[in-house]
Design a protein around this motif. Structure first.
Motif: not given
Length: 241
Positions: A73, A71, A160-161, A152, A157
């Protein structure tokens, strides 16, 4: 022009293979022998390529199960950052500008989630900040969780990262990058929550800017009192943002 090393060619072919076959995170790659033949490279070159791609977070090895697509990241990027990144106050200022631009810009989206559970959690965290500050205790963990929770509800995502990445960078700069200052954090964060509860994106953006202005002022305070090179004095303060 010289050719790139064989393992880099294998690396490029492997990434192309993942894209061409529309592989998703969690999908298993073929066994090494079959994959090497498919890519037209030696197994040795493929091993070197897969090791480098594991470092970059593109694929992951699961013991006894083979290789899988990872995934996305930012973690591998953070781990590859040079330790010299935190050598100067200017670096901190650059990161602060980038983070401020992002968080102020996100207020327009966060204001649409005025009744979400994430905002209620942010209010709870800000109140806990107040309790800790009243007791003279630091609260960097609450501060971090507040900023993570704030977005959130967007279900993004990537956002968020990136927020998590900014906090990691701040941690790399050390706990003494920002002076505590006279202004308490709890009221600052509660003001952001209250503006968002009203659904007032403009006011929320203004409160977030005020928050970063305060961080910037406390950073300047540290720089003004920082010992010169060779000075054995210690800098005080806590990295709350």
């Amino acid at each position: 022009m010289s050719k790139s090393p064989i393992y880099r060619q294998a690396q490029a072919r492997l990434k192309e293979y993942i894209q061409t076959h529309r592989m998703r995170p969690g999908d298993r790659l073929p066994p090494e022998a079959a994959l090497a033949e498919e890519l037209g490279v030696s197994r040795l070159s493929l091993r070197e390529a897969t090791r480098s791609l594991q470092t970059l977070g593109v694929i992951e090895a699961r013991h006894g199960n083979g290789l899988f697509v990872s995934s996305f990241s930012f973690r591998p990027i953070i781990e590859q950052l040079p330790y010299g990144l935190a050598d100067t106050g200017a670096r901190f200022g650059e990161i602060l500008v980038a983070r401020e631009a992002m968080e102020v810009g996100l207020m327009a989206f966060a204001a649409k989630l005025s009744s979400g559970p994430e905002l209620a959690e942010c209010e709870r965290l800000a109140e806990l900040m107040g309790e800790r500050e009243a007791a003279g205790l630091p609260c960097p963990d609450l501060d971090k969780e507040f900023h993570l929770q704030l977005y959130r509800g967007l279900g993004n995502t990537l956002v968020d990262q990136v927020i998590e990445t900014f906090w990691e960078l701040f941690a790399r700069l050390g706990p003494n990058a920002v002076a505590p200052g006279e202004r308490r954090l709890a009221p600052v964060h509660l003001a952001i929550v209250r503006a968002l509860r009203k659904g007032d994106a403009e006011l929320a953006a203004a409160e977030m800017r005020a928050h970063f202005d305060d961080v910037r002022a406390r950073t300047a305070a540290i720089e003004e009192t920082a010992p010169s090179a060779g000075d054995d004095g210690n800098r005080g303060g806590g990295g709350r943002t």
